[in-house]
Design an enzyme around this catalytic site. Structure first.
Site, PDB file in Angstrom:
ATOM      1  N   SER A   5       0.832  -1.192   0.000  1.00  0.00           N
ATOM      2  CA  SER A   5       0.000   0.000   0.000  1.00  0.00           C
ATOM      3  C   SER A   5       0.875   1.253   0.000  1.00  0.00           C
ATOM      4  O   SER A   5       1.734   1.405   0.863  1.00  0.00           O
ATOM      5  CB  SER A   5      -0.910   0.033   1.224  1.00  0.00           C
ATOM      6  OG  SER A   5      -1.565   1.289   1.296  1.00  0.00           O
ATOM      7  N   SER A  71      -0.937  -5.981  -9.636  1.00  0.00           N
ATOM      8  CA  SER A  71      -0.229  -5.229  -8.637  1.00  0.00           C
ATOM      9  C   SER A  71      -1.166  -4.315  -7.895  1.00  0.00           C
ATOM     10  O   SER A  71      -2.295  -4.101  -8.295  1.00  0.00           O
ATOM     11  CB  SER A  71       0.861  -4.399  -9.295  1.00  0.00           C
ATOM     12  OG  SER A  71       0.286  -3.326 -10.041  1.00  0.00           O
ATOM     13  N   GLY A 124      -6.151  -1.768 -13.733  1.00  0.00           N
ATOM     14  CA  GLY A 124      -6.603  -1.233 -15.010  1.00  0.00           C
ATOM     15  C   GLY A 124      -7.427  -2.193 -15.842  1.00  0.00           C
ATOM     16  O   GLY A 124      -7.503  -2.046 -17.059  1.00  0.00           O
ATOM     17  N   TYR A 145     -11.423  -3.874  -9.703  1.00  0.00           N
ATOM     18  CA  TYR A 145     -11.784  -2.874  -8.697  1.00  0.00           C
ATOM     19  C   TYR A 145     -12.344  -1.641  -9.392  1.00  0.00           C
ATOM     20  O   TYR A 145     -13.536  -1.426  -9.446  1.00  0.00           O
ATOM     21  CB  TYR A 145     -10.583  -2.459  -7.829  1.00  0.00           C
ATOM     22  CG  TYR A 145     -10.198  -3.440  -6.760  1.00  0.00           C
ATOM     23  CD1 TYR A 145     -11.115  -3.893  -5.823  1.00  0.00           C
ATOM     24  CD2 TYR A 145      -8.905  -3.904  -6.674  1.00  0.00           C
ATOM     25  CE1 TYR A 145     -10.755  -4.790  -4.836  1.00  0.00           C
ATOM     26  CE2 TYR A 145      -8.531  -4.794  -5.684  1.00  0.00           C
ATOM     27  CZ  TYR A 145      -9.464  -5.235  -4.766  1.00  0.00           C
ATOM     28  OH  TYR A 145      -9.087  -6.119  -3.801  1.00  0.00           O
TER      29      TYR A 145
END
Length: 196
Positions: A5, A71, A124, A145
């Site tokens: 993160s 990632s 993406g 996401y």
């Protein structure tokens, strides 16, 4: 284990080398004792040095990591993003600006691990074509996401249809047949499972 993160100061320093090895070894031990059979997956950042990527691959192979999520968000900012008034804000960047960076890292990690560590490709993904590119780079699974935020749940069946059409058009009988097709790793024989 999410050691990638960009919003937690110092966390990304734990994602390679001895620090990652300590975390993985401790987690494997705890899982073996308290949750046998639970897979251990490590999520990594796209903003890694070549040395960090090699170290992560070594740790994953040496310690029997069950998968890599490739990632997390990026701290880099493409020119198109920097043109926006808030383009230089700190924190992780997701969605389309991350797509090519994460796909390249999927391929690199797949090759560094010799295709022996399953990879969840994310970053993406908003179409069947995006999913197929991640799969051909080495992803066994693809995660969504940001695409869901912009397109909603209807994106999932649309992507499934598009992915099935693209697989057939490119001569693949299944997703498994396409995994790693764009890499230097020698292709596995048909059949078998790429995941746990």
């Amino acid at each position: 284990i999410n050691v990638s993160s960009p919003n937690t100061p110092g966390l990304r320093n734990l994602q390679a080398g001895k620090e990652l090895a300590k975390i993985v070894a401790s987690m494997k031990k705890a899982l073996g004792r308290y949750a046998p059979g639970t897979p251990l997956v490590v999520k990594i950042a796209p903003d890694l040095s070549a040395g960090d990527k090699r170290e992560i691959a070594r740790v994953a192979l040496r310690h029997g990591v069950d998968g890599l999520i490739v990632s997390n968000t990026t701290v880099s900012r493409p020119a198109a993003v920097l043109e926006h008034s808030r383009g230089a804000e700190t924190g992780g960047l997701s969605g389309r600006p991350l797509r090519d960076l994460s796909t390249a890292l999927i391929k690199e990690m797949y090759e560094l691990t010799g295709g022996k560590v399953p990879i969840v490709g994310c970053g993406g993904v908003s179409s069947g074509r995006d999913a197929l590119e991640k799969i051909k780079a080495g992803a066994s699974l693809v995660q969504l996401y940001t695409g869901l935020i912009y397109e909603g749940p209807a994106l999932v069946p649309e992507m499934k249809r598009d992915l099935a059409d693209l697989l057939r058009a490119e001569g693949f009988q299944s997703v498994n047949d396409a995994v790693g097709a764009n890499t230097k790793v020698k292709r596995r024989k048909k059949g078998g499972s790429w995941w746990w």
